[in-house]
Design a protein around this motif. Structure first.
Motif, PDB file in Angstrom:
ATOM      1  N   LEU A  22       0.874  -1.167   0.000  1.00  0.00           N
ATOM      2  CA  LEU A  22       0.000   0.000   0.000  1.00  0.00           C
ATOM      3  C   LEU A  22       0.912   1.217   0.000  1.00  0.00           C
ATOM      4  CD1 LEU A  22      -2.978   1.098   0.417  1.00  0.00           C
ATOM      5  CD2 LEU A  22      -2.420   1.199   2.853  1.00  0.00           C
ATOM      6  N   GLY A  23       0.732   2.109  -0.964  1.00  0.00           N
ATOM      7  CA  GLY A  23       1.624   3.260  -1.005  1.00  0.00           C
ATOM      8  C   GLY A  23       1.329   4.184  -2.167  1.00  0.00           C
ATOM      9  N   ASN A  24       2.268   5.077  -2.451  1.00  0.00           N
ATOM     10  CA  ASN A  24       2.139   6.004  -3.573  1.00  0.00           C
ATOM     11  C   ASN A  24       3.496   6.114  -4.276  1.00  0.00           C
ATOM     12  OD1 ASN A  24       3.698   7.739  -1.939  1.00  0.00           O
ATOM     13  ND2 ASN A  24       1.892   8.782  -1.141  1.00  0.00           N
ATOM     14  N   GLU A  25       3.675   7.129  -5.109  1.00  0.00           N
ATOM     15  CA  GLU A  25       4.917   7.239  -5.878  1.00  0.00           C
ATOM     16  C   GLU A  25       6.112   7.582  -5.000  1.00  0.00           C
ATOM     17  OE1 GLU A  25       4.161  10.072  -8.922  1.00  0.00           O
ATOM     18  OE2 GLU A  25       2.899   8.722 -10.119  1.00  0.00           O
ATOM     19  N   GLN A  26       5.872   8.186  -3.846  1.00  0.00           N
ATOM     20  CA  GLN A  26       6.975   8.605  -2.976  1.00  0.00           C
ATOM     21  C   GLN A  26       7.407   7.495  -2.008  1.00  0.00           C
ATOM     22  OE1 GLN A  26       4.270  10.960  -3.497  1.00  0.00           O
ATOM     23  NE2 GLN A  26       5.656  11.697  -5.113  1.00  0.00           N
ATOM     24  N   TRP A  27       6.474   6.691  -1.544  1.00  0.00           N
ATOM     25  CA  TRP A  27       6.800   5.677  -0.532  1.00  0.00           C
ATOM     26  C   TRP A  27       5.758   4.575  -0.574  1.00  0.00           C
ATOM     27  CZ3 TRP A  27       2.645   5.163   2.603  1.00  0.00           C
ATOM     28  CH2 TRP A  27       1.808   6.275   2.752  1.00  0.00           C
ATOM     29  N   GLU A  28       6.098   3.440   0.060  1.00  0.00           N
ATOM     30  CA  GLU A  28       5.126   2.367   0.183  1.00  0.00           C
ATOM     31  C   GLU A  28       5.435   1.518   1.409  1.00  0.00           C
ATOM     32  OE1 GLU A  28       5.115  -0.438  -3.031  1.00  0.00           O
ATOM     33  OE2 GLU A  28       7.140  -1.163  -2.610  1.00  0.00           O
ATOM     34  N   PHE A  29       4.387   0.922   1.944  1.00  0.00           N
ATOM     35  CA  PHE A  29       4.522  -0.101   2.974  1.00  0.00           C
ATOM     36  C   PHE A  29       4.359  -1.442   2.272  1.00  0.00           C
ATOM     37  CE2 PHE A  29       2.649   3.488   5.497  1.00  0.00           C
ATOM     38  CZ  PHE A  29       3.791   3.767   6.230  1.00  0.00           C
ATOM     39  N   ALA A  30       5.429  -2.234   2.213  1.00  0.00           N
ATOM     40  CA  ALA A  30       5.432  -3.495   1.481  1.00  0.00           C
ATOM     41  C   ALA A  30       5.433  -4.653   2.461  1.00  0.00           C
ATOM     42  CB  ALA A  30       6.651  -3.580   0.565  1.00  0.00           C
ATOM     43  N   LEU A  31       4.631  -5.673   2.191  1.00  0.00           N
ATOM     44  CA  LEU A  31       4.628  -6.868   3.026  1.00  0.00           C
ATOM     45  C   LEU A  31       6.039  -7.463   3.057  1.00  0.00           C
ATOM     46  CD1 LEU A  31       1.302  -8.543   1.823  1.00  0.00           C
ATOM     47  CD2 LEU A  31       1.669  -7.194   3.904  1.00  0.00           C
ATOM     48  N   GLY A  32       6.477  -7.871   4.249  1.00  0.00           N
ATOM     49  CA  GLY A  32       7.841  -8.365   4.428  1.00  0.00           C
ATOM     50  C   GLY A  32       8.832  -7.284   4.814  1.00  0.00           C
TER      51      GLY A  32
END
Length: 416
Positions: free
Chosen positions: A12-22
């Motif tokens: 879940l995120g946008n072009e600047q950052w994201e929270f990625a599983l793992g």
């Protein structure tokens, strides 16, 4: 209001950052710190007494998002959006939730397509619609009797979860994504090498991903094994583990007063220094005169400790050979781990003869420590720093330097 892209089973995120599983807990914290003007009012939730029995949670209260981290490996396991009115959501670049678009069952069908029939949970009064790596929970307050398969028209999404696999209840945190390595090296596990007298050194199973021009196109995780010993030089350690994240020079030895004759020790003109490997959860102390390894410190990174989130958790194993009661020759093999509690360790090693040293950490700018003191016990050339909940905060290993007759084991490397 955050405007975020949903990627099922990933992020879940946008072009600047994201929270990625793992993603490791510390990297999620780094994202929040970097964007603190946009993402505000973040809570860290954990169990103070039983930190391994409940997920470690970052609650973004202003944005209606929870990040659930596995209590053991401290990697992101589930992303939950629990208040869709506080955030805009899109899938493949098209919004399915915003101030102008209500997240109804019809909108979800239009955006995500068909899937298996929903499952009604009467205890929650929620209807769960599941896709692979993504689920929506619909509120059914206004219906007296829930239909068996079909979600009523106009039902609104109350919660959304992103996770790995087909089952939210059975999901686990995936392996760390390649994008999270960022040129660092991580420890999958650390084995303490011992003889009958005490620790000799560490054997580390390391993870790294290719970095450099053109590497990411064919990047994969590489596994390396490296061993370091008491008495190794700085060059030995640098050759095995690479450059440390930080070199810290001790200004004073606060534990010197507990040595047998502290007044007889001649003050050193130089200070001993640490190599801090934050992503390994390991510190290595070098003697200021000989520049040889004299101590290892292994950090468990439990929430509720003063140093929490400075280090990644070191998943260590310390082998022990324990004599069975009532016998002189029979022994049994035991292993202490990052997750062993102090009362379990005492059952194996016996109770320390001396009272513990009380350690109260505080910064120079702020003398308060909201987490309280810890207690240091010495057993078999190991110092266990024990938290008030009976968990181990760190283990310090010290021992005799390796002699020239002890051969170094060959390091090996493999790709996966």
């Amino acid at each position: 209001m955050l405007d975020l892209e949903v990627v099922p089973e990933r992020s879940l995120g946008n072009e600047q950052w994201e929270f990625a599983l793992g993603m490791p807990f510390s990297q999620a914290i780094s994202v929040l710190q970097k964007h603190c003007r946009i993402i505000k009012n973040v809570q860290v939730l954990y169990s103070e007494q039983t930190p391994l029995s409940h997920d470690l949670i970052l609650n973004l209260t202003q944005d209606g998002i929870k990040l659930l981290f596995d209590a053991t490996n401290q990697r992101l396991k589930v992303i939950e959006v629990y208040d869709l009115s506080k955030v805009k959501l899109k899938y493949c670049g098209v919004h399915f939730n915003s101030q102008a678009i209500a997240p109804t069952i019809e909108q979800i069908d239009q955006s995500f397509g068909a899937t298996h029939p929903g499952v009604y949970n009467p205890a929650e009064q929620l209807f769960h619609l599941n896709f692979r790596g993504l689920s929506f929970s619909f509120q059914l307050d206004s219906w007296n009797e829930a239909p068996k398969y079909e979600i009523p028209h106009g039902a609104m999404v109350k919660r959304m979860h992103i996770y790995t696999g087909n089952n939210l209840q059975e999901t686990r945190a995936p392996a760390m994504p390649l994008a999270c390595f960022l040129g660092n090296i991580f420890a999958e596990c650390v084995d303490v090498l011992r003889d009958g007298a005490g620790p000799l050194g560490l054997k580390l199973r390391l993870l790294t991903a290719g970095c450099g021009p053109g590497v990411m196109a064919d990047a994969k995780v590489r596994y390396l094994e490296r061993s370091i010993f008491f008495g190794d030089s700085c060059q030995d350690v640098l050759g095995a583990l690479g450059s440390p994240h930080k070199v810290f020079y001790k200004s004073e030895d606060k534990m010197k007063i507990h040595s047998p004759s502290p007044h007889k020790q001649v003050p050193s003109k130089c200070n001993d220094y640490f190599f801090n490997y934050f992503t390994l959860g390991v510190d290595i102390l070098f003697d200021s005169t000989t520049h040889l390894v004299k101590k290892f410190v292994l950090h468990t990174n439990y929430p509720g400790h003063y140093n929490f989130n400075i280090y990644h958790r070191c998943d260590f194993k310390i082998p022990l050979v324990i004599k069975k009661e009532g016998t002189s020759s029979q022994t049994e093999d035991c292993i202490l781990t990052t997750y062993s509690k102090w009362d379990q360790i005492q059952e194996l090693l016996g109770h320390p003869m001396e009272k513990p040293v009380v350690l109260h950490r505080s910064s120079s700018a702020n003398n308060t420590n909201p987490f309280g003191s810890t207690f240091c016990f010495g057993l078999q050339r190991m110092i266990f720093e024990v938290m008030q909940n009976n968990h181990i905060a760190s283990v310090t290993l010290y021992g005799a330097p390796r002699t020239s007759s002890q051969a170094r084991p060959e390091s090996s490397a493999s790709s996966h």
